[in-house]
Design an enzyme around this catalytic site. Sequence first.
Site, PDB file in Angstrom:
ATOM      1  N   LYS A  96       0.815  -1.222   0.000  1.00 53.38           N
ATOM      2  CA  LYS A  96       0.000   0.000   0.000  1.00 53.38           C
ATOM      3  C   LYS A  96       0.849   1.273   0.000  1.00 53.38           C
ATOM      4  O   LYS A  96       0.622   2.171  -0.816  1.00 53.38           O
ATOM      5  CB  LYS A  96      -0.896  -0.034   1.238  1.00 53.38           C
ATOM      6  CG  LYS A  96      -1.656   1.229   1.516  1.00 53.38           C
ATOM      7  CD  LYS A  96      -2.589   1.013   2.701  1.00 53.38           C
ATOM      8  CE  LYS A  96      -1.865   0.669   4.002  1.00 53.38           C
ATOM      9  NZ  LYS A  96      -1.086   1.793   4.559  1.00 53.38           N
ATOM     10  N   ARG A 130      11.399  -9.624   5.506  1.00 59.11           N
ATOM     11  CA  ARG A 130      12.050  -8.323   5.745  1.00 59.11           C
ATOM     12  C   ARG A 130      13.147  -8.425   6.800  1.00 59.11           C
ATOM     13  O   ARG A 130      12.944  -9.008   7.858  1.00 59.11           O
ATOM     14  CB  ARG A 130      11.025  -7.312   6.272  1.00 59.11           C
ATOM     15  CG  ARG A 130       9.979  -6.888   5.273  1.00 59.11           C
ATOM     16  CD  ARG A 130       9.011  -5.962   5.977  1.00 59.11           C
ATOM     17  NE  ARG A 130       7.908  -5.584   5.108  1.00 59.11           N
ATOM     18  CZ  ARG A 130       6.804  -4.965   5.544  1.00 59.11           C
ATOM     19  NH1 ARG A 130       6.668  -4.668   6.823  1.00 59.11           N
ATOM     20  NH2 ARG A 130       5.861  -4.657   4.709  1.00 59.11           N
ATOM     21  N   ARG A 135      13.009  -7.641  12.713  1.00 60.22           N
ATOM     22  CA  ARG A 135      12.203  -7.056  13.788  1.00 60.22           C
ATOM     23  C   ARG A 135      11.280  -8.126  14.351  1.00 60.22           C
ATOM     24  O   ARG A 135      10.786  -8.971  13.610  1.00 60.22           O
ATOM     25  CB  ARG A 135      11.336  -5.920  13.238  1.00 60.22           C
ATOM     26  CG  ARG A 135      12.120  -4.708  12.792  1.00 60.22           C
ATOM     27  CD  ARG A 135      11.166  -3.532  12.655  1.00 60.22           C
ATOM     28  NE  ARG A 135      11.876  -2.338  12.222  1.00 60.22           N
ATOM     29  CZ  ARG A 135      11.902  -1.893  10.969  1.00 60.22           C
ATOM     30  NH1 ARG A 135      11.226  -2.528  10.033  1.00 60.22           N
ATOM     31  NH2 ARG A 135      12.569  -0.819  10.652  1.00 60.22           N
TER      32      ARG A 135
END
Length: 234
Positions: free
Chosen positions: A28, A142, A175
């Site tokens: 997005k 990621r 993360r």
Amino acid sequence: MTRAGSGSKSPAPARRILLLVGAVGAGKGTQASVLASRLGLVHLASGDLFRRAARDGTQLGRQAQAYMDRGELVPDDLTIAMVMQALSRPGAARGAILDGFPRTVAQAEALDGTLATQGERISRVVFIEVPVEELVIRVSGRWVCPTDGTPYHIETDPPRIPGVCDKDGTALVQRDDDQPEVVRARLAKQVPPMLEVIAHYERAGVVVRIDGRGGIDEVTARILAALAAGGVGS
Ligand SMILES: [Zn+2]
């Protein structure tokens, strides 16, 4: 450059206010950024709004910063005030792409009501749909450099040397938020209110559903084609 401003009091042209909706990992933010430049609209990401307002030291910004400093959510009315302030800047004369707000039907209704006071509304809602399992794969790929914050992705944007930052050689970390189980839990929490926002705007007939699978360029092309087609099914 536009011709606006040469006259003494030209009427405000109708502008486009798009809302981009998609779950974490749906692309997005990336699409919002690309579309903003392709369509000449300003990209209003809620997080950037807060940071900019705080940096500029506006009253709204200081208020928002105080909530963030306490680890609290910025209240809806404050967020809407910041959105409206951003929409009033010259850069938003042709319109804007909202990204990250509204997230709930209550926020959507409040924003709709505020826009209506100046004769405006969300003109299109672009819903980027990606299957949950693909979202989990995308997000959990990621990795980030803990030194300079450079982001990488195992599949789409890997570092030259696996596991190491290209810029400073630091070992990359994942993360906690990007662990697969955490991503699933986030999606379970995020998706239901998102679908309610979509249902809210479907009642207004302004939603376009976009297949978010495939490359960034493919998805951009689908969105542009859908927007150009104009007519959104009833
Ligand atoms: Zn680095």
